[in-house]
Design a protein around this motif. Structure first.
Motif, PDB file in Angstrom:
ATOM      1  N   SER A 250      -2.667   0.865   7.621  1.00 50.71           N
ATOM      2  CA  SER A 250      -1.265   0.488   7.570  1.00 50.71           C
ATOM      3  C   SER A 250      -1.172  -0.942   7.071  1.00 50.71           C
ATOM      4  O   SER A 250      -2.174  -1.655   7.053  1.00 50.71           O
ATOM      5  CB  SER A 250      -0.660   0.588   8.978  1.00 50.71           C
ATOM      6  N   ARG A 251       0.039  -1.367   6.733  1.00 51.28           N
ATOM      7  CA  ARG A 251       0.245  -2.713   6.192  1.00 51.28           C
ATOM      8  C   ARG A 251      -0.334  -3.780   7.134  1.00 51.28           C
ATOM      9  O   ARG A 251       0.071  -3.885   8.280  1.00 51.28           O
ATOM     10  CB  ARG A 251       1.748  -2.901   6.024  1.00 51.28           C
ATOM     11  N   GLY A 252      -1.306  -4.511   6.643  1.00 47.66           N
ATOM     12  CA  GLY A 252      -1.881  -5.615   7.414  1.00 47.66           C
ATOM     13  C   GLY A 252      -2.843  -5.195   8.507  1.00 47.66           C
ATOM     14  O   GLY A 252      -3.227  -6.008   9.339  1.00 47.66           O
TER      15      GLY A 252
ATOM     16  N   SER B 298      -6.209  -6.996   4.227  1.00 47.59           N
ATOM     17  CA  SER B 298      -4.947  -7.748   4.286  1.00 47.59           C
ATOM     18  C   SER B 298      -4.710  -8.293   5.688  1.00 47.59           C
ATOM     19  O   SER B 298      -3.625  -8.781   5.987  1.00 47.59           O
ATOM     20  CB  SER B 298      -3.780  -6.848   3.868  1.00 47.59           C
TER      21      SER B 298
ATOM     22  N   ASN C 220       4.800   2.145   1.219  1.00 43.98           N
ATOM     23  CA  ASN C 220       3.864   1.016   1.187  1.00 43.98           C
ATOM     24  C   ASN C 220       2.593   1.202   2.018  1.00 43.98           C
ATOM     25  O   ASN C 220       1.541   0.682   1.657  1.00 43.98           O
ATOM     26  CB  ASN C 220       4.580  -0.285   1.594  1.00 43.98           C
ATOM     27  N   TYR C 221       2.670   1.921   3.153  1.00 42.77           N
ATOM     28  CA  TYR C 221       1.550   1.872   4.100  1.00 42.77           C
ATOM     29  C   TYR C 221       0.225   2.327   3.463  1.00 42.77           C
ATOM     30  O   TYR C 221      -0.818   1.739   3.702  1.00 42.77           O
ATOM     31  CB  TYR C 221       1.838   2.719   5.342  1.00 42.77           C
TER      32      TYR C 221
ATOM     33  N   ARG D 275      -0.812   2.011   0.579  1.00 42.84           N
ATOM     34  CA  ARG D 275      -1.336   1.113  -0.455  1.00 42.84           C
ATOM     35  C   ARG D 275      -2.109  -0.069   0.121  1.00 42.84           C
ATOM     36  O   ARG D 275      -2.668  -0.869  -0.619  1.00 42.84           O
ATOM     37  CB  ARG D 275      -0.182   0.591  -1.327  1.00 42.84           C
ATOM     38  N   ASP D 276      -2.091  -0.203   1.457  1.00 45.72           N
ATOM     39  CA  ASP D 276      -2.848  -1.290   2.082  1.00 45.72           C
ATOM     40  C   ASP D 276      -4.350  -0.991   1.957  1.00 45.72           C
ATOM     41  O   ASP D 276      -4.766   0.164   2.039  1.00 45.72           O
ATOM     42  CB  ASP D 276      -2.465  -1.390   3.561  1.00 45.72           C
TER      43      ASP D 276
ATOM     44  N   HIS E 163       6.830   7.036   6.934  1.00 48.01           N
ATOM     45  CA  HIS E 163       5.607   6.236   6.746  1.00 48.01           C
ATOM     46  C   HIS E 163       4.411   7.010   7.319  1.00 48.01           C
ATOM     47  O   HIS E 163       3.327   7.042   6.734  1.00 48.01           O
ATOM     48  CB  HIS E 163       5.697   4.916   7.517  1.00 48.01           C
TER      49      HIS E 163
ATOM     50  N   ILE F 252       2.335  -5.737  -1.428  1.00 50.89           N
ATOM     51  CA  ILE F 252       2.357  -4.272  -1.573  1.00 50.89           C
ATOM     52  C   ILE F 252       3.615  -3.847  -2.339  1.00 50.89           C
ATOM     53  O   ILE F 252       3.569  -2.931  -3.174  1.00 50.89           O
ATOM     54  CB  ILE F 252       2.226  -3.575  -0.209  1.00 50.89           C
TER      55      ILE F 252
ATOM     56  N   VAL G 167       1.325  -9.987   2.851  1.00 52.09           N
ATOM     57  CA  VAL G 167       0.930  -8.592   2.581  1.00 52.09           C
ATOM     58  C   VAL G 167       2.132  -7.715   2.230  1.00 52.09           C
ATOM     59  O   VAL G 167       2.059  -6.877   1.322  1.00 52.09           O
ATOM     60  CB  VAL G 167       0.112  -7.991   3.749  1.00 52.09           C
ATOM     61  N   ASP G 168       3.241  -7.878   2.951  1.00 46.46           N
ATOM     62  CA  ASP G 168       4.439  -7.069   2.696  1.00 46.46           C
ATOM     63  C   ASP G 168       4.863  -7.220   1.229  1.00 46.46           C
ATOM     64  O   ASP G 168       5.098  -6.227   0.529  1.00 46.46           O
ATOM     65  CB  ASP G 168       5.544  -7.562   3.634  1.00 46.46           C
TER      66      ASP G 168
END
Ligand SMILES: NC(=O)c1ccc[n+]([C@@H]2O[C@H](COP(=O)([O-])OP(=O)(O)OC[C@H]3O[C@@H](n4cnc5c(N)ncnc54)[C@H](O)[C@@H]3O)[C@@H](O)[C@H]2O)c1
Length: 412
Positions: A291-293, A333, A135-136, A138-139, A192, A343, A339-340
């Motif tokens: 990274s996510r968010g 995001s 996922n990371y 794709r942020d 990740h 994604i 956000v989690d």
């Protein structure tokens, strides 16, 4: 739009979050999947997830404790979303592929490089797709960092710092995350990070590393921040202490194929704390791999530091895929509580698009294997007492560390 039938396999903590992800997707104009069933070897987990589906999606799904029985009961099932713990990714995924299903599997692709290879071979043998839910990258923040590098904003990158130190002896999410043959904390978090490093800076060529176990006993926290009911119930049921067998602390130098070097310090235990992510180029520095968010910042000679919002404004040409534009219209995001889930929805959507319309998978089996191999290269280097090449680790020519895991799990 045509909708593919999908089943969730593994209804634990992250599996629950995949249901929230699916809700984001089915409520969007891009919906291309529908949930057909849930499967978990634990009856109580599949039942709890079924209640969640009723709440999120408004219907009672079929439930199973056996993957093959599920595939037989739903002949038009097209894909499964595998969110089991990593020590069984290879068995569940190979079985699903052999049953003719396409697969999205949570990171890490598998527990060892050899297990990854079994899955890639099963996908090829059956002519089915294998996608990794990484996922990371794709942020929007990771997409922006990549965009800045591709545009040459910092010139040619010559060095990266990836330092993530989270100290302490608390149980890290689940007891299994401290056990070497279940997927220890370094592999759990590390993939990740190796994925982000490779996404931003290209493939890794050589690794010199050290990995240690600093906290041999992990202790249950009084309370956890996760508000999901599943996480709360699992926390209640946890033992007070868990003996750890997997390393929790690592240092490494990655020599990239490009010639750049990356300094890696990652721990999920021990002492110290903090983080530092930088990509240094001939003309500047990007702070953060994305990274996510998260956000990022740019430092270039002759200018004040350029903050994230300003960067987004200056780089309006950075395009996201249409569903990501829909989810993140500001191309950020930061502060987005969903956000989690969004994604995860992007990952589910991508596999269905690949099945329906031939879209290319971003993190396929080979990419997922490289992410896993890069973390194990640190452990293999520590075991061998020398620099290892990624070619040696990816081909399992250097393999002493993982051999013990494969023997314990009967892989190979
Ligand atoms: N991308 C992320 O941000 C992220 C976050 C958390 C977890 N994860 C990944 O998600 C996966 C699951 O982690 P988790 O924290 O949800 O673990 P978990 O222990 O909470 O859940 C695992 C579930 O899988 C089930 N299971 C085990 N073997 C099975 C089998 N053979 N068939 C069907 N079900 C089976 C278990 O009963 C359990 O319900 C791991 O690969 C983990 O690394 C990813």
């Amino acid at each position: 739009m045509a909708k593919l039938k999908m089943a969730l396999v593994g209804c634990g903590g992250m599996g629950t979050r995949h249901l929230y992800g699916l809700r984001e997707l089915v409520q969007s104009p891009f919906a291309n999947v529908e949930l057909a069933a849930l499967c978990d070897i634990k009856q109580e987990n599949v039942e709890m997830a079924a209640v969640k589906v009723e709440e999120l999606l408004g219907f009672a799904p079929q439930t199973f404790t056996d993957l093959e029985a599920m595939a037989k009961a739903i002949p038009d099932l097209a894909m499964v979303d595998v969110v089991t713990d990593p020590s069984v990714h290879h068995t569940v995924v190979c079985q699903a592929l052999d049953l003719g299903l396409h697969v999205l599997v949570e990171k890490p692709l598998a527990i060892t490089v050899k297990a990854c290879r079994l899955m890639i071979e099963a996908a090829e043998r059956n002519g089915r797709l294998l996608s990794v839910a990484e996922n990371y990258r794709r942020d929007p923040s990771a997409r922006l960092v990549r965009h800045l590098i591709d545009k040459g904003v910092i010139g040619t990158p010559y060095m990266g710092l990836f330092h993530s130190l989270s100290a302490g002896n608390r149980i890290f999410i689940t007891p299994w995350r401290h056990l070497i043959d279940k997927g220890g904390p370094l592999i759990d978090m590390g993939v990740h990070f190796t994925d982000l490093i490779r996404y931003q800076l290209g493939d890794i060529a050589e690794v010199y590393g050290d990995a240690r176990l600093i906290e041999p006993v992990r202790v249950k926290q009084q309370s956890i921040g996760d508000t999901y009911e599943f996480y709360q119930q699992r926390h209640k049921a946890m033992d007070d202490e868990v003996p750890a067998t997997a390393e929790d602390t690592s240092m490494a130098i990655f020599k990239m194929a490009s010639g750049a070097t990356v300094s890696w310090i990652v721990n999920v235990g021990g002492h110290g704390g903090g983080g530092n992510q930088q990509i240094l180029g001939a003309q500047g520095c990007i702070e953060g791999f994305g990274s996510r968010g998260s956000s990022t910042r740019l430092k270039v000679a002759g200018r004040e530091d350029i903050e994230y919002e300003q960067l987004l404004a200056e780089h309006a040409d950075m395009a996201l895929e249409p569903l990501a534009e829909y989810f993140f219209p500001q191309r950020s995001s930061v502060g987005d509580a969903a956000v989690d889930w969004k994604i995860i929805a992007l990952e589910q959507y991508e596999l269905a698009e690949a099945i329906l319309n031939g879209r290319e998978l971003e993190v396929d089996g080979e990419e997922g294997l490289k992410d896993v191999a890069a973390v194990y290269a640190i452990c293999e280097s520590a075991r061998a007492g020398r620099t290892v090449t990624m070619q040696e680790v990816e081909s399992a020519a250097v393999y002493a560390y993982q051999a013990e895991i494969d023997t314990a799990l009967g892989i190979g």
